[in-house]
Write an enzyme that holds these catalytic residues in place. Structure first.
Site, short mmCIF file in Angstrom:
data_model
loop_
_atom_site.label_atom_id
_atom_site.label_comp_id
_atom_site.label_asym_id
_atom_site.label_seq_id
_atom_site.Cartn_x
_atom_site.Cartn_y
_atom_site.Cartn_z
N ARG A 130 -24.83 -10.86 31.83
CA ARG A 130 -24.84 -11.78 32.16
C ARG A 130 -26.41 -11.95 32.51
O ARG A 130 -27.31 -13.14 32.45
CB ARG A 130 -24.64 -12.65 33.55
CG ARG A 130 -22.97 -12.49 33.85
CD ARG A 130 -22.70 -13.43 34.95
NE ARG A 130 -21.36 -13.03 35.33
CZ ARG A 130 -21.50 -12.31 36.55
NH1 ARG A 130 -22.25 -12.09 37.13
NH2 ARG A 130 -19.78 -12.20 36.67
N LYS A 152 -32.77 -20.91 20.86
CA LYS A 152 -31.56 -21.18 20.39
C LYS A 152 -31.02 -18.89 19.79
O LYS A 152 -31.43 -18.56 19.66
CB LYS A 152 -31.38 -21.37 19.27
CG LYS A 152 -31.32 -22.94 19.37
CD LYS A 152 -31.27 -23.57 18.07
CE LYS A 152 -31.11 -25.15 19.02
NZ LYS A 152 -31.20 -26.24 17.31
N GLU A 194 -39.55 -24.11 6.55
CA GLU A 194 -39.99 -24.89 7.70
C GLU A 194 -40.96 -24.80 8.18
O GLU A 194 -40.97 -25.51 8.97
CB GLU A 194 -38.86 -23.21 8.62
CG GLU A 194 -37.93 -23.17 8.14
CD GLU A 194 -36.44 -23.43 8.57
OE1 GLU A 194 -36.81 -24.41 9.57
OE2 GLU A 194 -35.38 -23.40 8.46
N LYS A 236 -43.16 -26.00 17.17
CA LYS A 236 -41.54 -25.50 17.70
C LYS A 236 -42.20 -25.33 18.88
O LYS A 236 -41.06 -25.57 19.68
CB LYS A 236 -41.18 -24.52 17.19
CG LYS A 236 -39.97 -23.62 17.76
CD LYS A 236 -39.02 -25.13 17.13
CE LYS A 236 -37.88 -24.39 17.71
NZ LYS A 236 -37.21 -23.25 16.95
N GLU A 246 -32.37 -29.92 23.55
CA GLU A 246 -31.88 -30.70 22.25
C GLU A 246 -30.74 -31.96 22.74
O GLU A 246 -29.28 -31.68 21.84
CB GLU A 246 -30.95 -29.85 21.53
CG GLU A 246 -30.92 -30.15 19.87
CD GLU A 246 -30.69 -29.33 18.60
OE1 GLU A 246 -29.70 -28.28 18.67
OE2 GLU A 246 -31.24 -29.63 17.34
N ARG A 250 -35.56 -32.58 20.43
CA ARG A 250 -35.96 -31.00 19.68
C ARG A 250 -34.93 -31.33 18.18
O ARG A 250 -35.38 -30.45 17.71
CB ARG A 250 -35.30 -30.15 20.49
CG ARG A 250 -34.97 -29.25 20.01
CD ARG A 250 -34.68 -27.76 20.68
NE ARG A 250 -34.73 -26.53 20.45
CZ ARG A 250 -34.53 -25.57 20.80
NH1 ARG A 250 -34.15 -25.36 22.20
NH2 ARG A 250 -34.51 -24.36 20.17
N ASN A 254 -34.10 -30.79 13.47
CA ASN A 254 -33.71 -30.53 12.41
C ASN A 254 -33.54 -31.43 10.63
O ASN A 254 -32.75 -31.41 9.84
CB ASN A 254 -31.76 -30.45 12.42
CG ASN A 254 -32.10 -29.90 13.67
OD1 ASN A 254 -31.18 -29.09 13.96
ND2 ASN A 254 -30.60 -30.48 15.15
N HIS A 257 -32.33 -30.26 7.73
CA HIS A 257 -31.14 -29.70 8.24
C HIS A 257 -29.47 -29.64 7.82
O HIS A 257 -28.10 -29.31 7.87
CB HIS A 257 -30.86 -28.99 9.43
CG HIS A 257 -32.27 -27.54 8.97
ND1 HIS A 257 -33.55 -28.55 8.85
CD2 HIS A 257 -32.18 -26.47 9.72
CE1 HIS A 257 -34.41 -26.91 9.03
NE2 HIS A 257 -33.30 -26.31 9.24
N HIS A 261 -27.36 -28.18 5.65
CA HIS A 261 -26.40 -26.89 6.05
C HIS A 261 -25.19 -27.12 5.25
O HIS A 261 -24.02 -26.69 5.11
CB HIS A 261 -25.99 -27.02 7.79
CG HIS A 261 -26.65 -26.68 9.07
ND1 HIS A 261 -27.05 -27.13 10.17
CD2 HIS A 261 -27.32 -25.43 8.72
CE1 HIS A 261 -28.16 -26.39 10.73
NE2 HIS A 261 -28.65 -25.19 10.26
N HIS A 274 -31.56 -19.75 3.62
CA HIS A 274 -31.72 -20.62 4.35
C HIS A 274 -32.64 -21.80 4.08
O HIS A 274 -32.09 -22.76 4.31
CB HIS A 274 -31.47 -20.76 5.40
CG HIS A 274 -31.83 -21.84 7.45
ND1 HIS A 274 -30.60 -22.02 6.64
CD2 HIS A 274 -32.96 -21.19 7.97
CE1 HIS A 274 -31.23 -23.31 7.75
NE2 HIS A 274 -32.57 -22.77 8.55
#
Lengths: 376, 376
Positions: A130, A152, A194, A236, A246, A250, A254, A257, A261, A274
């Site tokens: 955990r 993330k 980025e 960031k 998010e 946040r 994106n 993105h 994506h 990417h």
């Protein structure tokens, strides 16, 4: 910028989070790792390093040297380099390895590498007992400015990218600027996508420096690259502290993105980096921004979107495969996990350095954006 | 206790957590589910229910009825009942099911069942799209007083129980007292082991009521059982709020568990219920408490440990298998994830209703505790 001898290094950026979970993003040589572990309250003797087969041969010795002298007992696992390692299977393999070694809740997991290693090792750390203490040692631009900051973690699923994972913050990030010198050119440029994104959404001053210093960046001038990476990371850091999970701003990260994506899905993961997909996505997103601001846009974009477009163009993304239709791309966006119940959500620019969310975007504006990204 | 008509029901206990993550533990009929979802800010139309093949036939219709009338679109998955469903394979199956249905970040995951379902569905919710809203609908005593509260989720691994998982808090817990009426007797008694644990470590008044009302509890008197379950849950609520990530006093909830987990490992999972193993573990832990307080203990335990021991004895745990040696049990404790780098840590009682952590416990005191738990 390397500090002159005798001067004080700039203070580390701190991601401020509730519940005593603040953490620092250090730009410092890997040789300082043992000190940072100690200062973060982590103690040995055992540390697990997860890396990949490209980065391991380059920097694992440096990590072992930094830790061995301080009494740490280092165990390392190298997964194959590349996006395919972001899988439930590899995650399960990391867990098996760690549990058979006999970790306890104090055993730190060090993620040494780029975004793939960070996401995979981060998800393993999040889910072992955990949660084991996680430390990111990012070795790419994209990881130093983006993926290692913000918690993330995760892997891909047959139905889409990053659909399996967790929010799990590291204890600290140690980004060694020297590691960027060994990046392949294509990875450097992918990372700069980025950087451009962070500048366009939140830092007009960084946009100016990118415009001015672009050639030195590509030449990897240590001072210029170091400062740009640090500033892009700071964007960031600020965004994550304001919105850890998010649920609000946040999502501005994106930018490019939602389109990007879809490009990755349709071009096939691995055909583009990417960053290349994000660069294409930002071309579309800049056009969409102009459309929403000015109505139908034909030919050259109006100010200030022309300036954003020119900066994105410096990233020189490859052309979008003509065999991939705009409809297929638009369909692919529907599966993006950033969608809400109410439909697709796009990040658009109001100005250079300022972004916002847009919902209920007209379909023809999206189609026009795809055409623009193709150079039509 | 059911409120008389026209009176106000007692307020729900609230788990207070930083970062706006407070959540309520409601003791209320399942028929109130749609209202609680709405009040927690969750909206449809889709909801995923994860349950098991025992609980599903009993209560899935009630959940569908509660939600269908409020416009929810319910999808349900029932896994096989029992500890074997706490596996990486079942977790992966829940994820595949959810992702193929096409969830988004607003889709709630409702865990309808006991501890196994809660741990499995909770871990799935924690790891789907980096976290879907989770709601626990516990239907067993153990889940209502313990496992549904506090955010521990996870599955088992070949090397041990609960070694793969995450801390992930629910949006709320809705425990319907009526569901306890369908529990098999052995499960009821197993759940009472956790009730006794909570009373012994933190609530002397609850110890008194357990001593007085034990027979009514076993008879499932609704008022008595309801109040005891609610009070035992309140102990958990308080401990979790004080120490979400088990870095301190939350470890007190492991009273009887370091011994108990070893019993489970050595007896073979499934031979004993979790509560039976914990009851045996508490006998050992009470004896250890007496040893540490009074030195060598022979025959009847001195006060106040005799009283704790008598309450544990009401749980009537089965005898420990004579084929399992004390050395094997002690070895099995070494793999427990609650160990620290410095060695095994035990929870011991200072008094009825007051517990503390003990480290560096002498091996002969552990051996004597095992012998006592065997009835030797």
């Amino acid at each position: 910028m390397p500090a002159p001898p005798g001067s004080t290094p700039p203070p580390a950026a701190v991601v401020a989070l509730p519940g005593g979970r603040d953490y620092a993003v250090h730009f410092d040589p890997l040789a300082e790792l043992a000190r940072h572990l100690r200062e973060a309250g982590l103690r040995g003797p055992r540390a697990l390093v997860v890396t990949d087969e490209t980065v391991g041969p380059l920097y694992l010795d440096a990590v072992r040297a930094a830790l061995g002298g301080a009494g740490w007992d280092v165990e390392a696992l190298a997964v194959p380099a590349g996006e395919a390692s972001k899988s439930v299977g590899q995650w399960s393999g990391v867990l098996d390895w760690a549990l058979r070694l006999g970790v306890d809740r104090q055993t730190p997991v060090l993620a040494l590498g780029g975004g793939v290693v960070g996401d995979l090792a981060g998800f393993a750390a999040a889910t072992l007992l955990r949660g084991l203490p996680l430390v990111h040692l990012p070795t790419t631009v994209i990881a130093q400015v983006d993926s290692a900051i913000g918690g993330k973690t995760g892997v891909n699923h047959a139905t889409g990218k990053n659909l399996v994972g967790a929010f799990y913050q590291p204890r600290f990030v140690l980004a060694d600027p020297a590691t960027l010198q060994t990046l392949p050119d294509r990875e450097l440029r992918s990372g700069l996508a980025e950087v451009v994104k962070h500048a366009l959404i939140a830092d007009a001053a960084l946009v100016e420096r990118l415009e001015r210093d672009w050639d030195q960046l590509l030449d990897r001038d240590e001072a210029v690259l170091g400062r740009v990476v640090r500033d892009a990371a700071a964007v960031k850091v600020g965004v994550v502290a304001a919105d850890e999970f998010e649920t609000g701003d946040r999502a501005l990260l994106n930018f490019g993105h939602t389109f990007g994506h879809a490009v990755e899905r349709e071009a096939g993961y691995g055909a583009l980096t990417h960053g290349e997909a994000v660069a294409l996505g930002m071309r579309a997103a800049v056009h969409l921004s102009a459309s929403l601001a000015s109505g139908r846009v034909a030919g050259v974009l109006p100010a200030p979107f022309d300036r954003a477009d020119a900066l994105v163009a410096r990233l020189a993304p490859p052309a979008l495969d003509a065999a991939v239709s705009d409809d297929a791309l638009t369909d692919a966006m529907q599966t993006d996990k950033k969608r809400t119940s109410r439909g697709l959500r796009f990040v658009v620019l109001d100005d250079v350095g300022r972004a916002r969310l847009a919902e209920d975007v007209p379909a023809d504006a999206i189609a026009a954006a795809w055409r623009y990204a193709r150079g039509e």
